[in-house]
Scaffold this motif. Structure first.
Motif, PDB file in Angstrom:
ATOM      1  N   PHE A 130       0.792  -1.239   0.000  1.00 62.15           N
ATOM      2  CA  PHE A 130       0.000   0.000   0.000  1.00 62.15           C
ATOM      3  C   PHE A 130       0.824   1.289   0.000  1.00 62.15           C
ATOM      4  O   PHE A 130       0.548   2.189  -0.802  1.00 62.15           O
ATOM      5  N   PRO A 131       1.854   1.417   0.875  1.00 61.15           N
ATOM      6  CA  PRO A 131       2.587   2.701   0.883  1.00 61.15           C
ATOM      7  C   PRO A 131       3.196   3.031  -0.487  1.00 61.15           C
ATOM      8  O   PRO A 131       3.112   4.171  -0.943  1.00 61.15           O
ATOM      9  N   GLY A 132       3.790   2.046  -1.127  1.00 59.92           N
ATOM     10  CA  GLY A 132       4.425   2.300  -2.412  1.00 59.92           C
ATOM     11  C   GLY A 132       3.420   2.658  -3.494  1.00 59.92           C
ATOM     12  O   GLY A 132       3.601   3.629  -4.241  1.00 59.92           O
ATOM     13  N   TRP A 133       2.334   1.890  -3.543  1.00 60.15           N
ATOM     14  CA  TRP A 133       1.334   2.102  -4.606  1.00 60.15           C
ATOM     15  C   TRP A 133       0.592   3.416  -4.387  1.00 60.15           C
ATOM     16  O   TRP A 133       0.393   4.190  -5.317  1.00 60.15           O
ATOM     17  N   SER A 134       0.200   3.684  -3.132  1.00 67.04           N
ATOM     18  CA  SER A 134      -0.526   4.924  -2.875  1.00 67.04           C
ATOM     19  C   SER A 134       0.402   6.125  -2.958  1.00 67.04           C
ATOM     20  O   SER A 134      -0.049   7.244  -3.210  1.00 67.04           O
ATOM     21  N   GLY A 135       1.701   5.891  -2.747  1.00 64.03           N
ATOM     22  CA  GLY A 135       2.654   6.990  -2.784  1.00 64.03           C
ATOM     23  C   GLY A 135       3.193   7.280  -4.178  1.00 64.03           C
ATOM     24  O   GLY A 135       3.841   8.300  -4.396  1.00 64.03           O
ATOM     25  N   ALA A 136       2.925   6.389  -5.128  1.00 64.50           N
ATOM     26  CA  ALA A 136       3.370   6.639  -6.502  1.00 64.50           C
ATOM     27  C   ALA A 136       2.616   7.847  -7.053  1.00 64.50           C
ATOM     28  O   ALA A 136       1.510   8.151  -6.612  1.00 64.50           O
ATOM     29  N   THR A 137       3.219   8.526  -8.019  1.00 64.08           N
ATOM     30  CA  THR A 137       2.490   9.650  -8.594  1.00 64.08           C
ATOM     31  C   THR A 137       1.288   9.125  -9.369  1.00 64.08           C
ATOM     32  O   THR A 137       1.280   7.994  -9.866  1.00 64.08           O
ATOM     33  N   ALA A 138       0.272   9.961  -9.461  1.00 63.50           N
ATOM     34  CA  ALA A 138      -0.930   9.571 -10.184  1.00 63.50           C
ATOM     35  C   ALA A 138      -0.609   9.265 -11.643  1.00 63.50           C
ATOM     36  O   ALA A 138      -1.164   8.344 -12.245  1.00 63.50           O
ATOM     37  N   TYR A 139       0.300  10.015 -12.203  1.00 63.60           N
ATOM     38  CA  TYR A 139       0.703   9.799 -13.597  1.00 63.60           C
ATOM     39  C   TYR A 139       1.312   8.405 -13.752  1.00 63.60           C
ATOM     40  O   TYR A 139       0.985   7.653 -14.669  1.00 63.60           O
ATOM     41  N   ASN A 140       2.185   8.071 -12.801  1.00 63.28           N
ATOM     42  CA  ASN A 140       2.825   6.765 -12.845  1.00 63.28           C
ATOM     43  C   ASN A 140       1.791   5.634 -12.712  1.00 63.28           C
ATOM     44  O   ASN A 140       1.815   4.660 -13.466  1.00 63.28           O
ATOM     45  N   ARG A 141       0.878   5.791 -11.760  1.00 66.97           N
ATOM     46  CA  ARG A 141      -0.166   4.759 -11.601  1.00 66.97           C
ATOM     47  C   ARG A 141      -0.984   4.612 -12.882  1.00 66.97           C
ATOM     48  O   ARG A 141      -1.337   3.520 -13.304  1.00 66.97           O
ATOM     49  N   GLY A 142      -1.255   5.744 -13.511  1.00 65.95           N
ATOM     50  CA  GLY A 142      -2.018   5.710 -14.762  1.00 65.95           C
ATOM     51  C   GLY A 142      -1.268   4.950 -15.849  1.00 65.95           C
ATOM     52  O   GLY A 142      -1.846   4.126 -16.568  1.00 65.95           O
ATOM     53  N   GLN A 143       0.021   5.201 -15.929  1.00 62.48           N
ATOM     54  CA  GLN A 143       0.820   4.511 -16.950  1.00 62.48           C
ATOM     55  C   GLN A 143       0.893   3.017 -16.676  1.00 62.48           C
ATOM     56  O   GLN A 143       0.783   2.195 -17.583  1.00 62.48           O
ATOM     57  N   VAL A 144       1.091   2.676 -15.414  1.00 61.65           N
ATOM     58  CA  VAL A 144       1.193   1.260 -15.039  1.00 61.65           C
ATOM     59  C   VAL A 144      -0.113   0.543 -15.373  1.00 61.65           C
ATOM     60  O   VAL A 144      -0.118  -0.570 -15.915  1.00 61.65           O
ATOM     61  N   LEU A 145      -1.228   1.192 -15.062  1.00 60.50           N
ATOM     62  CA  LEU A 145      -2.523   0.548 -15.334  1.00 60.50           C
ATOM     63  C   LEU A 145      -2.799   0.474 -16.836  1.00 60.50           C
ATOM     64  O   LEU A 145      -3.359  -0.505 -17.331  1.00 60.50           O
ATOM     65  N   TYR A 146      -2.395   1.509 -17.555  1.00 64.11           N
ATOM     66  CA  TYR A 146      -2.599   1.468 -19.011  1.00 64.11           C
ATOM     67  C   TYR A 146      -1.800   0.321 -19.633  1.00 64.11           C
ATOM     68  O   TYR A 146      -2.269  -0.380 -20.532  1.00 64.11           O
ATOM     69  N   ARG A 147      -0.621   0.122 -19.093  1.00 64.70           N
ATOM     70  CA  ARG A 147       0.232  -0.983 -19.561  1.00 64.70           C
ATOM     71  C   ARG A 147      -0.483  -2.334 -19.379  1.00 64.70           C
ATOM     72  O   ARG A 147      -0.351  -3.232 -20.205  1.00 64.70           O
ATOM     73  N   VAL A 148      -1.242  -2.450 -18.304  1.00 68.06           N
ATOM     74  CA  VAL A 148      -2.005  -3.684 -18.082  1.00 68.06           C
ATOM     75  C   VAL A 148      -3.003  -3.888 -19.223  1.00 68.06           C
ATOM     76  O   VAL A 148      -3.167  -5.008 -19.731  1.00 68.06           O
ATOM     77  N   ALA A 149      -3.640  -2.799 -19.635  1.00 70.32           N
ATOM     78  CA  ALA A 149      -4.592  -2.909 -20.745  1.00 70.32           C
ATOM     79  C   ALA A 149      -3.894  -3.383 -22.015  1.00 70.32           C
ATOM     80  O   ALA A 149      -4.433  -4.193 -22.779  1.00 70.32           O
ATOM     81  N   GLU A 150      -2.679  -2.891 -22.237  1.00 68.82           N
ATOM     82  CA  GLU A 150      -1.918  -3.333 -23.412  1.00 68.82           C
ATOM     83  C   GLU A 150      -1.673  -4.839 -23.356  1.00 68.82           C
ATOM     84  O   GLU A 150      -1.801  -5.543 -24.357  1.00 68.82           O
ATOM     85  N   LEU A 151      -1.339  -5.322 -22.156  1.00 66.83           N
ATOM     86  CA  LEU A 151      -1.076  -6.761 -22.022  1.00 66.83           C
ATOM     87  C   LEU A 151      -2.365  -7.578 -22.155  1.00 66.83           C
ATOM     88  O   LEU A 151      -2.354  -8.685 -22.685  1.00 66.83           O
ATOM     89  N   LEU A 152      -3.450  -7.023 -21.640  1.00 66.49           N
ATOM     90  CA  LEU A 152      -4.733  -7.715 -21.794  1.00 66.49           C
ATOM     91  C   LEU A 152      -5.057  -7.901 -23.272  1.00 66.49           C
ATOM     92  O   LEU A 152      -5.510  -8.965 -23.708  1.00 66.49           O
ATOM     93  N   GLU A 153      -4.805  -6.853 -24.028  1.00 67.03           N
ATOM     94  CA  GLU A 153      -5.067  -6.904 -25.459  1.00 67.03           C
ATOM     95  C   GLU A 153      -4.258  -8.046 -26.101  1.00 67.03           C
ATOM     96  O   GLU A 153      -4.763  -8.789 -26.931  1.00 67.03           O
ATOM     97  N   GLY A 154      -3.012  -8.198 -25.644  1.00 64.18           N
ATOM     98  CA  GLY A 154      -2.152  -9.248 -26.185  1.00 64.18           C
ATOM     99  C   GLY A 154      -2.661 -10.651 -25.866  1.00 64.18           C
ATOM    100  O   GLY A 154      -2.374 -11.613 -26.571  1.00 64.18           O
ATOM    101  N   ARG A 155      -3.404 -10.784 -24.769  1.00 62.07           N
ATOM    102  CA  ARG A 155      -3.925 -12.101 -24.373  1.00 62.07           C
ATOM    103  C   ARG A 155      -5.396 -12.250 -24.775  1.00 62.07           C
ATOM    104  O   ARG A 155      -6.104 -13.122 -24.259  1.00 62.07           O
ATOM    105  N   ARG A 156      -5.832 -11.389 -25.656  1.00 57.94           N
ATOM    106  CA  ARG A 156      -7.247 -11.308 -25.989  1.00 57.94           C
ATOM    107  C   ARG A 156      -7.848 -12.659 -26.358  1.00 57.94           C
ATOM    108  O   ARG A 156      -8.904 -13.047 -25.852  1.00 57.94           O
TER     109      ARG A 156
END
Lengths: 477, 288
Positions: free
Chosen positions: B60-86
């Protein structure tokens, strides 16, 4: 050095317009409740102030039905612009009767008149004034184009800020189009019943506001009544948990504003004299009967001795006594029961090995009073560092690094408020981010405003009161 | 037709970024909608719940302490990987939910798009839910949303991927961390999602996924003192009031569930994000 003694400066108690009997307010009328009447006591003198009729289960039922009718037929569908004007009226009438309300509040609660006069009553009026303006602007509040009221709100409030808590509950509820059944605290029912008079004078439709005095059983009946759509409670965490359990599975909307054990953190670069004033305000304001009180002082080790010395000197000057005296700083403990609780916890502090210092100030012969007390050498495991004392008792702990301060501050299941004292701006903002609390005061303490959301993290409850986010509690969203 | 024997996968739990079996040693057979055997899934226990909560708290401390921009990028990357496993998700959703390929396709596409929608929220939350407050005095005053902490999520029993994404993504978009109990009978898409998360940039422990019975694990999550919020969506209806009562023990934020599972294909709104946010109001004097 010549010492200039204070002359007595008592406020005239006749201004309170105290009546021998008060009745509950249901469906637009003051009526005799069918519960066992209670006697409300002036905690500063132990004299009975008035007899107050209380509600029975059938009175609760009648009030909820009146509130439902008022919601369905009138208030819920009234244009916001019209509702707003009613709520503005209440704000103005509180201001008009401010002096009467302040004196009555000090008589019934025991808080110093300078506080009821300068804090409780003006803030109560301001709360209605702020929320009145929301009534016809809810579509701009971020809850969709036409947010609807929840319905009937059952509200239970504590004895520490009787009128102000009534305002915090009623103002947003009315602005959003809800009707309310409110139970004031058993030991402080009077100002809520004068507020009911104001509601009547403001000509609110019958049933929009219902005020039912009584003890916990009345509160439970309000909370558990199936006709109540939304429950709002301010009080102890223990009772908050009981309420959350009681409404489990009912689908009722719930907001809880519960206890706290706030850390007030003083760094070595803080302006110490200013910090001392803030510490005193943090824990001795309202006799420490404040859920967000700064009851755990965390001082950086290098300035601990100096700060403690200044603090004791300052606390020694606090005048404890007659709440109606305009020079009084600390008034009466609200009840014998609360005084017992404070005494017990203080005894535990001594037994667990903390060092007790108590102001040598004179205390009145009668009434419930407790001299301002500071415990030093407190460790985190002690009860006085963990439990909410709700009295004029400060526990002092020390720390060396900012990280340690954060860890100790957050080492509690509560999370209502916190304080920071330092001259370093970047440290203030860093601490403000790290502290897990709903309100953070930096270089100040115990400030309140209707535009500033207030409420807790973790076991200090959920939901906010005040500001834009506070509206959510009373909207069906 | 090839003579080659295919390599079957062992399905495991996902805790703290690793893939352990259940400490209880239990597993249960997962069948497709026709009753044909698909795989054995690990059946998580109370101790697995506790391990998962510990991992979520640690993250929790690391994830909640990450910048919002960084969290957004990390989550967007998940969508990219989901697409690859479509294709894999489509097959698993079709097998689990018994829908036609076309319908499974639209469910998977919806899940990926939903993930993207939530990924975009991370750096808008403070703007939309925060405020600057004009208090009547010489103070600078602002309110900012902060993540609630560790959330226990009883994922939908019917909608194995779109429903799961709809309840999980809002938790981690706010900066909270999650312990998810997947659908009991349809856990395969959840396990595949955990493989996606493990190979993404989401730090271990931010999402923990347990396969097993919500009826068994829900009470431990609801009463766990280090869990701050609980989503009852996948809980048996008969247990929900009890779970809510258990959650009151530490004043948890409770996301109640409608009596039947929502239509997850409907466009999401901000209500789930709000349930995982606390509001912090900060005061500072001006001019003194």
């Amino acid at each position: 050095m010549t010492t200039w003694e204070y002359a007595p400066a008592p406020e005239n108690r006749d201004i309170a317009n105290l009546k021998p009997n008060y009745r509950m307010f249901v469906d637009g009328e003051f009526t005799e409740g069918t519960g066992e009447p209670l006697k409300t006591v002036n905690p500063a003198t132990e004299e009975v102030l008035a007899e107050v009729s209380t509600a029975s289960t059938s009175d609760v039922d009648r009030a909820v039905k009146a509130a439902r009718r008022a919601h369905d037929r009138v208030w819920g569908k009234m244009p916001g612009a019209e509702r707003a004007k009613y709520v503005y009226r209440i704000a103005r009438m509180i201001a008009e009767r401010a002096r009467e309300l302040a004196v009555l509040e000090s008589l019934d609660n025991g808080k110093p008149i300078k506080e009821s006069r300068d804090v409780d009553v003006p803030l109560a009026s301001a709360h209605f004034f702020h929320h009145a303006g929301w009534a016809d602007k809810l579509s701009y509040a971020g809850y969709g184009p036409d947010p609807r009221p929840v319905g009937v709100a059952g509200q239970v409030i504590p004895w520490n800020f009787p009128l102000l808590m009534a305002a915090w509950k009623i103002a947003p509820a009315l602005a959003c189009g809800n009707t309310v059944v409110l139970k004031p605290a058993e030991t402080t029912p009077l100002t809520a019943l004068v507020l009911a008079e104001i509601v009547q004078q403001a000509d609110l439709p019958p049933g929009v506001v219902n005020i039912l005095p009584g003890a916990g059983d009345v509160g439970a009946a309000v909370v558990e009544h199936p006709g109540v759509d939304k429950v709002a409670f301010t009080g102890s965490t223990d009772v908050g948990k009981i309420i959350q359990r009681a409404i489990a599975g009912t689908g009722k909307k719930l907001t809880l504003e519960l206890g706290g054990k706030a850390a007030n953190v003083v760094f070595d670069d803080a302006p110490l004299d200013q910090a001392v004033e803030g510490i005193v305000n943090g824990i001795f304001f309202n006799q420490g009967h404040v859920c967000c009180a700064g009851s755990r002082l965390l001082v950086q080790e290098s300035v601990a001795d100096e700060l403690l010395e200044k603090l004791r000197a300052r606390v020694s000057t606090l005048r404890v006594g007659d709440p109606l005296d305009k020079n009084t700083d600390v008034g009466a403990i609200n009840s014998a029961e609360q005084l017992r609780k404070i005494t017990d916890l203080v005894a535990s502090g001594e037994a667990e090995g903390a060092e007790r210092w108590t102001s040598a100030c004179p205390l009145p012969d009668k009434g419930f009073f407790f001299a301002p007390t500071v415990f030093s050498g407190v460790s985190q495991a002690m009860r006085i560092a963990r439990e909410e004392i709700f009295g004029p008792v400060l526990s002092v702990l020390t720390f060396r690094t900012p990280e340690e301060a954060v860890a100790k501050a957050n080492n509690t299941p509560y999370g209502l408020s916190a304080g920071i004292w330092t001259d370093k701006g970047s440290r203030i903002l860093w601490m403000a981010q790290k502290l897990r609390a709903g309100v953070v005061w930096a270089n100040t303490f115990n400030r309140f405003d209707p535009t500033a959301p207030f409420g807790g993290y973790q076991e200090s409850g959920f939901g906010r009161e005040g500001g834009r986010v506070g509206l959510e509690a009373y909207l069906d969203v | 037709m090839s003579d080659r024997m295919s390599v079957l996968k062992t399905y495991k739990l996902f805790i703290g970024g690793a893939f352990p079996r259940s400490e209880s040693g239990r597993s249960y057979p997962v069948n497709d909608h026709r009753g044909n055997f698909l795989a054995n899934a690990a059946q998580a226990s109370r101790k697995d719940v506790r391990e998962a909560v510990t991992a979520a708290r640690k993250a929790f401390p690391g994830w909640s302490g990450a910048t919002a921009y960084n969290r957004g990028q990390v989550l967007y990357r998940v969508a990219e990987l989901l697409e690859g496993r479509r294709e894999q998700f489509i097959a698993e959703v079709a097998a689990s939910e018994g829908v036609q390929a076309k319908r499974a396709q639209s469910i998977v596409d919806g899940a990926i798009d939903r993930w993207v929608w939530y990924a975009g929220w991370t750096d808008k939350l403070a703007m939309v839910f925060g405020s600057s407050n004009p208090v009547a005095g010489p103070y600078f005053n602002f309110t900012m949303p902060e993540p609630t902490g560790v959330a226990g999520v009883l994922a939908p029993q019917q909608s194995s991927l779109l429903g799961l994404v709809s309840v999980l993504a809002p938790v981690i978009a706010t900066g909270s961390t999650a312990v998810v109990v997947s659908s009991l009978d349809r856990p395969l898409p959840a396990i595949t999602l955990s493989e996606v998360l493990a190979t993404s940039d989401v730090p271990g422990g931010v999402v923990n996924i347990l396969t097993g019975r919500a009826a068994e694990l829900g009470p431990w999550l609801a009463s766990h003192a280090d869990v701050n919020a609980i989503d009852l969506t996948g809980a048996p209806e008969s247990m929900r009031a009890d779970l809510e009562r258990a959650a009151a023990g530490t004043v948890k934020r409770v996301l109640r569930a409608p009596s039947s599972e929502p239509d997850w294909t409907r466009a999401p709104d901000i209500s789930r994000l709000k349930r995982y946010l606390e509001h912090k109001t900060v005061w500072h004097p001006v001019g003194v």
